[in-house]
Motif scaffolding. Sequence first.
Motif, PDB file in Angstrom:
ATOM      1  N   MET A  55       0.857  -1.228   0.130  1.00  0.00           N
ATOM      2  CA  MET A  55      -0.100   0.047   0.182  1.00  0.00           C
ATOM      3  C   MET A  55       0.870   1.144   0.009  1.00  0.00           C
ATOM      4  O   MET A  55       2.040   1.171   0.493  1.00  0.00           O
ATOM      5  N   THR A  56       0.443   2.438  -0.548  1.00  0.00           N
ATOM      6  CA  THR A  56       0.945   3.534  -0.761  1.00  0.00           C
ATOM      7  C   THR A  56      -0.115   4.738  -0.130  1.00  0.00           C
ATOM      8  O   THR A  56      -1.092   4.543  -0.116  1.00  0.00           O
ATOM      9  N   VAL A  57       0.549   5.471   0.638  1.00  0.00           N
ATOM     10  CA  VAL A  57      -0.214   6.743   1.110  1.00  0.00           C
ATOM     11  C   VAL A  57      -0.054   7.911   0.357  1.00  0.00           C
ATOM     12  O   VAL A  57       1.300   8.287   0.106  1.00  0.00           O
ATOM     13  N   TYR A  58      -1.047   8.500  -0.448  1.00  0.00           N
ATOM     14  CA  TYR A  58      -0.974   9.584  -1.121  1.00  0.00           C
ATOM     15  C   TYR A  58      -1.302  10.860  -0.378  1.00  0.00           C
ATOM     16  O   TYR A  58      -2.390  10.756   0.252  1.00  0.00           O
ATOM     17  N   LEU A  59      -0.649  11.837  -0.606  1.00  0.00           N
ATOM     18  CA  LEU A  59      -1.192  13.306  -0.358  1.00  0.00           C
ATOM     19  C   LEU A  59      -2.124  13.945  -1.384  1.00  0.00           C
ATOM     20  O   LEU A  59      -1.272  13.935  -2.339  1.00  0.00           O
ATOM     21  N   ALA A  60      -3.305  14.362  -1.211  1.00  0.00           N
ATOM     22  CA  ALA A  60      -3.930  15.125  -2.337  1.00  0.00           C
ATOM     23  C   ALA A  60      -4.399  16.362  -1.962  1.00  0.00           C
ATOM     24  O   ALA A  60      -5.235  16.550  -0.739  1.00  0.00           O
ATOM     25  N   TRP A  61      -4.403  17.322  -2.630  1.00  0.00           N
ATOM     26  CA  TRP A  61      -4.718  18.909  -2.219  1.00  0.00           C
ATOM     27  C   TRP A  61      -5.683  19.264  -3.371  1.00  0.00           C
ATOM     28  O   TRP A  61      -5.204  19.140  -4.707  1.00  0.00           O
ATOM     29  N   THR A  62      -6.716  19.660  -3.226  1.00  0.00           N
ATOM     30  CA  THR A  62      -7.717  20.529  -4.186  1.00  0.00           C
ATOM     31  C   THR A  62      -8.536  21.522  -3.578  1.00  0.00           C
ATOM     32  O   THR A  62      -8.897  21.221  -2.288  1.00  0.00           O
ATOM     33  N   PRO A  63      -8.614  22.624  -4.050  1.00  0.00           N
ATOM     34  CA  PRO A  63      -9.770  23.756  -3.512  1.00  0.00           C
ATOM     35  C   PRO A  63     -11.177  23.313  -3.844  1.00  0.00           C
ATOM     36  O   PRO A  63     -11.983  23.839  -3.161  1.00  0.00           O
ATOM     37  N   ALA A  64     -11.261  22.387  -4.782  1.00  0.00           N
ATOM     38  CA  ALA A  64     -12.725  21.962  -5.186  1.00  0.00           C
ATOM     39  C   ALA A  64     -13.291  21.378  -4.290  1.00  0.00           C
ATOM     40  O   ALA A  64     -12.682  20.321  -3.260  1.00  0.00           O
ATOM     41  N   PRO A  65     -14.651  21.257  -4.290  1.00  0.00           N
ATOM     42  CA  PRO A  65     -15.434  20.307  -3.355  1.00  0.00           C
ATOM     43  C   PRO A  65     -15.234  18.632  -3.773  1.00  0.00           C
ATOM     44  O   PRO A  65     -15.492  18.583  -5.004  1.00  0.00           O
ATOM     45  N   VAL A  66     -14.854  18.000  -2.580  1.00  0.00           N
ATOM     46  CA  VAL A  66     -14.657  16.564  -3.005  1.00  0.00           C
ATOM     47  C   VAL A  66     -15.885  15.721  -2.486  1.00  0.00           C
ATOM     48  O   VAL A  66     -16.462  16.170  -1.247  1.00  0.00           O
ATOM     49  N   PRO A  67     -16.550  15.016  -3.685  1.00  0.00           N
ATOM     50  CA  PRO A  67     -17.734  14.240  -3.285  1.00  0.00           C
ATOM     51  C   PRO A  67     -17.519  13.326  -1.960  1.00  0.00           C
ATOM     52  O   PRO A  67     -16.562  12.808  -1.900  1.00  0.00           O
ATOM     53  N   ASP A  68     -18.706  13.452  -1.005  1.00  0.00           N
ATOM     54  CA  ASP A  68     -18.679  12.486   0.105  1.00  0.00           C
ATOM     55  C   ASP A  68     -18.428  10.970  -0.447  1.00  0.00           C
ATOM     56  O   ASP A  68     -17.954  10.118   0.455  1.00  0.00           O
ATOM     57  N   ASP A  69     -19.192  10.717  -1.215  1.00  0.00           N
ATOM     58  CA  ASP A  69     -19.085   9.288  -1.988  1.00  0.00           C
ATOM     59  C   ASP A  69     -18.180   8.896  -2.666  1.00  0.00           C
ATOM     60  O   ASP A  69     -18.256   8.211  -3.908  1.00  0.00           O
ATOM     61  N   LEU A  70     -17.007   9.387  -2.350  1.00  0.00           N
ATOM     62  CA  LEU A  70     -15.847   9.412  -3.438  1.00  0.00           C
ATOM     63  C   LEU A  70     -15.459   7.646  -3.576  1.00  0.00           C
ATOM     64  O   LEU A  70     -14.921   7.150  -2.532  1.00  0.00           O
ATOM     65  N   SER A  71     -15.408   7.283  -4.779  1.00  0.00           N
ATOM     66  CA  SER A  71     -14.961   5.641  -4.925  1.00  0.00           C
ATOM     67  C   SER A  71     -13.864   5.804  -6.002  1.00  0.00           C
ATOM     68  O   SER A  71     -13.910   6.621  -6.825  1.00  0.00           O
ATOM     69  N   GLY A  72     -12.978   4.873  -5.739  1.00  0.00           N
ATOM     70  CA  GLY A  72     -11.816   4.613  -6.787  1.00  0.00           C
ATOM     71  C   GLY A  72     -10.896   3.688  -6.085  1.00  0.00           C
ATOM     72  O   GLY A  72     -11.324   2.683  -5.178  1.00  0.00           O
ATOM     73  N   PRO A  73      -9.664   3.738  -6.663  1.00  0.00           N
ATOM     74  CA  PRO A  73      -8.733   2.381  -6.342  1.00  0.00           C
ATOM     75  C   PRO A  73      -8.121   2.650  -5.049  1.00  0.00           C
ATOM     76  O   PRO A  73      -6.655   2.471  -4.989  1.00  0.00           O
ATOM     77  N   TRP A  74      -8.766   2.681  -4.116  1.00  0.00           N
ATOM     78  CA  TRP A  74      -8.052   2.897  -2.860  1.00  0.00           C
ATOM     79  C   TRP A  74      -8.938   1.933  -1.418  1.00  0.00           C
ATOM     80  O   TRP A  74     -10.176   1.839  -1.591  1.00  0.00           O
ATOM     81  N   THR A  75      -8.093   2.068  -0.460  1.00  0.00           N
ATOM     82  CA  THR A  75      -8.902   1.190   0.759  1.00  0.00           C
ATOM     83  C   THR A  75      -9.587   2.242   1.414  1.00  0.00           C
ATOM     84  O   THR A  75     -10.591   1.926   1.911  1.00  0.00           O
ATOM     85  N   GLU A  76      -8.870   3.572   1.664  1.00  0.00           N
ATOM     86  CA  GLU A  76      -9.665   4.389   2.426  1.00  0.00           C
ATOM     87  C   GLU A  76      -9.027   6.191   1.995  1.00  0.00           C
ATOM     88  O   GLU A  76      -7.931   5.932   1.440  1.00  0.00           O
ATOM     89  N   VAL A  77      -9.908   6.929   2.109  1.00  0.00           N
ATOM     90  CA  VAL A  77      -9.630   8.203   1.983  1.00  0.00           C
ATOM     91  C   VAL A  77     -10.010   8.933   3.109  1.00  0.00           C
ATOM     92  O   VAL A  77     -10.943   9.060   3.780  1.00  0.00           O
ATOM     93  N   ARG A  78      -8.954   9.662   3.710  1.00  0.00           N
ATOM     94  CA  ARG A  78      -9.194  10.362   4.738  1.00  0.00           C
ATOM     95  C   ARG A  78      -9.295  11.938   4.584  1.00  0.00           C
ATOM     96  O   ARG A  78      -8.060  12.486   3.949  1.00  0.00           O
ATOM     97  N   ARG A  79     -10.165  12.545   5.045  1.00  0.00           N
ATOM     98  CA  ARG A  79     -10.026  14.257   4.898  1.00  0.00           C
ATOM     99  C   ARG A  79      -9.135  14.598   6.182  1.00  0.00           C
ATOM    100  O   ARG A  79      -9.666  14.606   7.433  1.00  0.00           O
TER     101      ARG A  79
END
Length: 85
Positions: free
Chosen positions: A1-25
Amino acid sequence: MTVYLAWTPAPVPDDLSGPWTEVRRAAPGLLLVDSGDTLSRVYHELKWSLPDDSPLLVTPLAERPKLKGLADGTQAWLGDRLPKG
């Protein structure tokens, strides 16, 4: 597993789905993504979930960063996934 840091000023959907185990705000616009997939795949899945032309930065983390003032539990979450720097 890799931990990625992501930044965006845009609104991020609550139901974010993708190739990850977990997304933490960690803070507004700041996400930590735990994924076994590539940087390119994580970047593109996040990009496609945002409004067009939204700024986005995604980078892998090799060790625990120094941090302050982020969401409760962020340091412990990182500690469970990354070595101490």
